[in-house]
Structure formats: structure tokens, C-alpha cells
Design a protein around this motif. Sequence first.
Motif, short mmCIF file in Angstrom:
data_model
loop_
_atom_site.label_atom_id
_atom_site.label_comp_id
_atom_site.label_asym_id
_atom_site.label_seq_id
_atom_site.Cartn_x
_atom_site.Cartn_y
_atom_site.Cartn_z
N VAL A 77 0.78 -1.23 0.00
CA VAL A 77 0.00 0.00 0.00
C VAL A 77 0.82 1.29 0.00
CG1 VAL A 77 -0.29 0.21 2.51
CG2 VAL A 77 -2.12 0.99 0.96
N LEU A 78 2.03 1.27 0.52
CA LEU A 78 2.80 2.52 0.56
C LEU A 78 3.07 3.02 -0.86
CD1 LEU A 78 5.31 1.87 3.47
CD2 LEU A 78 3.16 3.13 3.53
N GLY A 79 2.71 4.26 -1.10
CA GLY A 79 2.86 4.86 -2.42
C GLY A 79 1.62 4.76 -3.29
N ALA A 80 0.60 4.06 -2.82
CA ALA A 80 -0.62 3.87 -3.61
C ALA A 80 -1.53 5.09 -3.55
CB ALA A 80 -1.39 2.64 -3.13
N SER A 81 -2.21 5.34 -4.66
CA SER A 81 -3.21 6.41 -4.73
C SER A 81 -4.58 5.86 -4.39
CB SER A 81 -3.24 7.00 -6.14
OG SER A 81 -3.76 6.03 -7.05
N GLU A 135 -11.48 3.82 2.82
CA GLU A 135 -12.20 4.81 3.62
C GLU A 135 -11.23 5.80 4.27
OE1 GLU A 135 -15.13 5.06 7.53
OE2 GLU A 135 -14.65 3.10 6.71
N ALA A 136 -10.12 5.29 4.79
CA ALA A 136 -9.14 6.16 5.43
C ALA A 136 -8.53 7.15 4.44
CB ALA A 136 -8.04 5.32 6.08
N VAL A 137 -8.17 6.67 3.25
CA VAL A 137 -7.59 7.53 2.23
C VAL A 137 -8.61 8.57 1.77
CG1 VAL A 137 -6.64 7.60 -0.11
CG2 VAL A 137 -5.85 5.86 1.51
#
Length: 151
Positions: A77-81, A135-137
Motif C-alpha cells: 500500500v505505501l505509495g498507492a493512490s 475509507e481512510a484515504v
Amino acid sequence: MIDDLYSARILTLAANLPHAGRLASPEGTGERVAKLCGSRAIVDVSLDDQGRVMDFAQDVKACALGQAAAGVLGQSVLGASADEIREARDAMTAMLKSGGEGPVGRFEGLRVLKQVADYPARHASTLVAIEATLEAVDQALAGRTRLAGAA
């Protein structure tokens, strides 16, 4: 047949949850609960200046399948849009419910859960982590929009 569902790969992913815990000051927090089984994921995120996941933490209490999905998510997930996460969630849902091939790109590892399609009672627990992450993003992005509008 259910023994095939809980393969060594699934159990390894479930046992090694990356980014376990909570962030001290997240920009966004998402929570999802699978009503049928009680699997739960709480996800905290902070975003970089391009709106991509910069920091991530997850508190997941789920069956091995939900934990395995969270394990793959934590690795990728790190770096994901938001769009990448949404596409992965949609592809995962299609894989589980309508014979889709599953996510591609950074979240392709979620395909390890393709056999869960044969167990509808396990679909919701398999999706809690990715839905909480989205949801968090979305919450973090909405907060930035509100701040920009107030400026």
C-alpha cells in the motif's frame, strides 16, 4: 476442500501482518466490520503531497483470510493512490463475487485469495482491510479539500 483454502501461503501472510498498530496522528482513519463473522479492520493513513499513502497502520482482528488480505495490503500500500486502492478493491470484489481475475499491479498479490470465491460467507472478512484503507484515504483527501476550501 476447505484445507486448500488455508494454504501455507495464506497462513504465512496471516501470521505476518505488516504495519500492525495505529498511527499517532493520522490524516484519515477507516473502519470496517464484517457483520457475519465480526472480522474488523481499523486503518490509519497519512498521505504525501500527491495524495499517495505515505504512512499506514492497521489494526486487524479477522480470520486467517482477512488477516492474509491485510498482509498483502500492508506489503503493497505505501505509495498507492486512492484510485489504485479503489481499482484493487473493485477487482477483488469482482474476483470473489463474479469470477474476475483479481487485482493487477501493486495489489496483484491479493489474487492468492481467489479460492475464497467459493466461500461466500468469507467474502466480507476478506475485504475488510482494503475497504477500511480506502475509507481512510478518502477521509484524508476530503480533509485536505476542506482545508483548501477554508484557505
